[in-house]
Design a protein around this motif. Structure first.
Motif, PDB file in Angstrom:
ATOM      1  N   ASP A  15       0.844  -1.213   0.000  1.00 46.92           N
ATOM      2  CA  ASP A  15       0.000   0.000   0.000  1.00 46.92           C
ATOM      3  C   ASP A  15       0.871   1.251   0.000  1.00 46.92           C
ATOM      4  O   ASP A  15       0.606   2.224  -0.716  1.00 46.92           O
ATOM      5  CB  ASP A  15      -0.911   0.026   1.234  1.00 46.92           C
ATOM      6  CG  ASP A  15      -1.939  -1.084   1.182  1.00 46.92           C
ATOM      7  OD1 ASP A  15      -2.204  -1.580   0.069  1.00 46.92           O
ATOM      8  OD2 ASP A  15      -2.450  -1.467   2.246  1.00 46.92           O
ATOM      9  N   SER A  18       2.491   1.622  -3.463  1.00 47.24           N
ATOM     10  CA  SER A  18       1.602   2.002  -4.572  1.00 47.24           C
ATOM     11  C   SER A  18       1.201   3.471  -4.444  1.00 47.24           C
ATOM     12  O   SER A  18       1.066   4.167  -5.448  1.00 47.24           O
ATOM     13  CB  SER A  18       0.389   1.078  -4.670  1.00 47.24           C
ATOM     14  OG  SER A  18      -0.390   1.211  -3.532  1.00 47.24           O
ATOM     15  N   GLN A  19       1.061   3.956  -3.203  1.00 54.23           N
ATOM     16  CA  GLN A  19       0.726   5.380  -3.044  1.00 54.23           C
ATOM     17  C   GLN A  19       1.884   6.268  -3.503  1.00 54.23           C
ATOM     18  O   GLN A  19       1.679   7.307  -4.124  1.00 54.23           O
ATOM     19  CB  GLN A  19       0.387   5.679  -1.589  1.00 54.23           C
ATOM     20  CG  GLN A  19      -0.955   5.081  -1.175  1.00 54.23           C
ATOM     21  CD  GLN A  19      -1.320   5.441   0.249  1.00 54.23           C
ATOM     22  OE1 GLN A  19      -1.264   6.600   0.629  1.00 54.23           O
ATOM     23  NE2 GLN A  19      -1.687   4.453   1.032  1.00 54.23           N
ATOM     24  N   ARG A  21       4.294   5.357  -5.689  1.00 51.06           N
ATOM     25  CA  ARG A  21       4.503   5.180  -7.137  1.00 51.06           C
ATOM     26  C   ARG A  21       3.515   6.006  -7.945  1.00 51.06           C
ATOM     27  O   ARG A  21       3.850   6.521  -9.012  1.00 51.06           O
ATOM     28  CB  ARG A  21       4.405   3.697  -7.511  1.00 51.06           C
ATOM     29  CG  ARG A  21       5.748   3.030  -7.317  1.00 51.06           C
ATOM     30  CD  ARG A  21       5.729   1.540  -7.271  1.00 51.06           C
ATOM     31  NE  ARG A  21       6.983   1.130  -6.663  1.00 51.06           N
ATOM     32  CZ  ARG A  21       7.967   0.518  -7.308  1.00 51.06           C
ATOM     33  NH1 ARG A  21       7.826   0.176  -8.566  1.00 51.06           N
ATOM     34  NH2 ARG A  21       9.089   0.222  -6.688  1.00 51.06           N
ATOM     35  N   ALA A  22       2.307   6.142  -7.416  1.00 48.71           N
ATOM     36  CA  ALA A  22       1.301   6.944  -8.126  1.00 48.71           C
ATOM     37  C   ALA A  22       1.773   8.391  -8.270  1.00 48.71           C
ATOM     38  O   ALA A  22       1.314   9.122  -9.142  1.00 48.71           O
ATOM     39  CB  ALA A  22      -0.024   6.883  -7.373  1.00 48.71           C
ATOM     40  N   ARG A  23       2.709   8.795  -7.403  1.00 48.56           N
ATOM     41  CA  ARG A  23       3.233  10.168  -7.465  1.00 48.56           C
ATOM     42  C   ARG A  23       4.662  10.204  -8.015  1.00 48.56           C
ATOM     43  O   ARG A  23       5.360  11.210  -7.910  1.00 48.56           O
ATOM     44  CB  ARG A  23       3.195  10.790  -6.063  1.00 48.56           C
ATOM     45  CG  ARG A  23       1.775  11.040  -5.569  1.00 48.56           C
ATOM     46  CD  ARG A  23       1.733  11.273  -4.065  1.00 48.56           C
ATOM     47  NE  ARG A  23       0.392  11.574  -3.610  1.00 48.56           N
ATOM     48  CZ  ARG A  23      -0.563  10.664  -3.394  1.00 48.56           C
ATOM     49  NH1 ARG A  23      -0.328   9.381  -3.619  1.00 48.56           N
ATOM     50  NH2 ARG A  23      -1.757  11.030  -2.977  1.00 48.56           N
TER      51      ARG A  23
END
Ligand SMILES: Cc1cc2nc3c(=O)[nH]c(=O)nc-3n(C[C@H](O)[C@H](O)[C@H](O)COP(=O)(O)OP(=O)(O)OC[C@H]3O[C@@H](n4cnc5c(N)ncnc54)[C@H](O)[C@@H]3O)c2cc1C
Length: 378
Positions: A15, A18-19, A21-23
């Motif tokens: 989690d 992924s948070q 990587r989204a940025r």
């Protein structure tokens, strides 16, 4: 802008990543337990991700946060650096829940690397592989991972790889180049921009070649990356097949590495001799530093029908290896922490005053002794 991110400490590895990587960022912290472990757990046990060479251990990534204790809240502002006395983050790192619960953590993040390459090489023996690894470290090449297996681990890895035809071809290829019976596998990873990766790869391969290393390209490395979190699941399969598997780890200066590997493996080999049981063990250097390395030993033993006998066997193995670690001057844990299993061996490392200070800290944060009693400092 500050390359920092704030998380609740209970966030699990996938989690958190992924948070980020989204940025366009990564923490770069990938312990083998990544899928199920948490940011708070990493900090509370001083964990080390597989690419700690590039990103740093959790100590470097943990910038600050909040620990809630029975005596009050300890706030740790995320300064880039500070000379304001002892750094209280050190009281949180490795505290294993004894002082309080870390509820929030600020971590230092890195922009996602544009490219990442996983290379593998084979050396005629462990000594030459070790020499190459040290030269790579001392030269300051920006590698994000180095991992060197002993001959026994290399043989086990190749044996478990399947693909008999391909492994046979590889063995013949290496043998012609003088890399045969005692061969040791070294894996290195380079992460970053294209130019940095290209230069680092070239330099690392040149150093390796100067120490007798033979490059076999990226296939093994890619496979290692693909299955990097899967190996622990083998434990259940092996158990069903009648074998128990456990791992142990330590860290020590380079000059003491050959001796400590020999003594740990000797202790494991002798631990069940009385019962007439053989133990299979193999070791690799997993987190390398210019001044020393951690080493990680896996051992397998046959299960008895009686669960009590299995526990007895494990205790003999664990105690023998732990005593060997202490006798050789290694730390009782480089990355797994202390908990209950390592607590008996901690006083040998910290000394009487060190243990007293730890005990005082426990009582200061937790006067009634309700926080994870029995762990770390008894
Ligand atoms: C298969 C496997 C592979 C592993 N591989 C690695 C590896 O590659 N590198 C490595 O460093 N470690 C590894 N470990 C060890 C372990 O997973 C890590 O050290 C991890 O950091 C533990 O995190 P967790 O969230 O699972 O914590 P837990 O196991 O749940 O807890 C560990 C300790 O930390 C305390 N704790 C947890 N969260 C907090 C919090 N928020 N505040 C205060 N205390 C807290 C707990 O009370 C406990 O004492 C591995 C373990 C397994 C089982």
């Amino acid at each position: 802008q500050s390359h920092q991110a704030v998380f609740e400490a209970g966030v699990a590895g996938p989690d958190l990543e992924s948070q980020l990587r989204a940025r366009g960022f990564t923490l770069g912290h990938f312990p083998q337990s990544f899928e199920y472990s948490t940011l708070g757990g990493w900090i509370a046990t001083r964990s080390s991700g597989q690419q700690s060479l590039g990103y740093g251990r959790i100590e470097r990534l943990f910038a600050g946060g909040r620990m809630e204790t029975p005596s009050g809240i300890l706030e740790l502002p995320p300064f880039p650096a500070s000379a304001a006395g002892p750094d209280l983050r050190e009281a949180v790192l490795g505290s294993e829940g004894r002082f309080g619960i870390l509820t929030e953590a600020v971590v230092r993040v890195t922009p996602l690397p544009r490219t990442e390459e996983f290379h593998s090489l084979f050396f005629p023996d462990f000594e030459q592989g070790g020499e190459a690894a040290r030269r790579m470290l001392w030269s300051g090449i920006p590698l994000s991972m180095l991992r060197l297996s002993t001959a026994q681990e290399t043989e086990t890895t190749l044996g478990l790889a399947g693909h008999e035809f391909l492994i046979g071809a590889l063995e013949r290829f290496l043998s012609v180049r003088g890399v045969a019976k005692h061969k040791c596998m070294l894996l290195f990873v380079v992460s970053g921009g294209e130019q940095i990766v290209k230069t680092a790869r070239k330099e690392a391969l040149a150093i390796a070649s100067g120490c007798g290393g033979v490059s076999v390209g990226k296939t093994f490395g890619r496979e290692w990356n693909r299955t990097r979190f899967r190996t622990p699941y083998l434990r259940n399969t092996l158990w069903e097949a009648g074998y128990a598997v456990d791992t142990l780890e330590t860290a020590i200066s380079w000059s003491a590495i050959p001796g400590i590997i020999r003594e740990i493996e000797r202790a494991l080999g002798e631990a069940l001799a009385e019962a007439g049981e053989e133990v299979h063990f193999f070791t690799h250097l997993s987190h390398l530093y210019p001044w020393g390395s951690s080493l990680y030993t896996t051992y397998l033993f046959r299960l008895a029908e009686d669960p009590e006998e299995n526990l007895h066997r494990w205790r003999r193995l664990k105690d023998g290896a732990s005593r060997a670690i202490i006798a050789q001057g290694g730390t009782i844990s480089h990355q797994h922490g202390v908990g209950v299993d390592h607590a008996p061996y901690l006083p040998a490392e910290k000394g009487p005053l060190g243990m007293a200070v730890l005990g005082d800290l426990c009582r200061r944060f937790d006067p009634s002794g309700i926080m994870n009693p029995g762990k770390l400092a008894g």
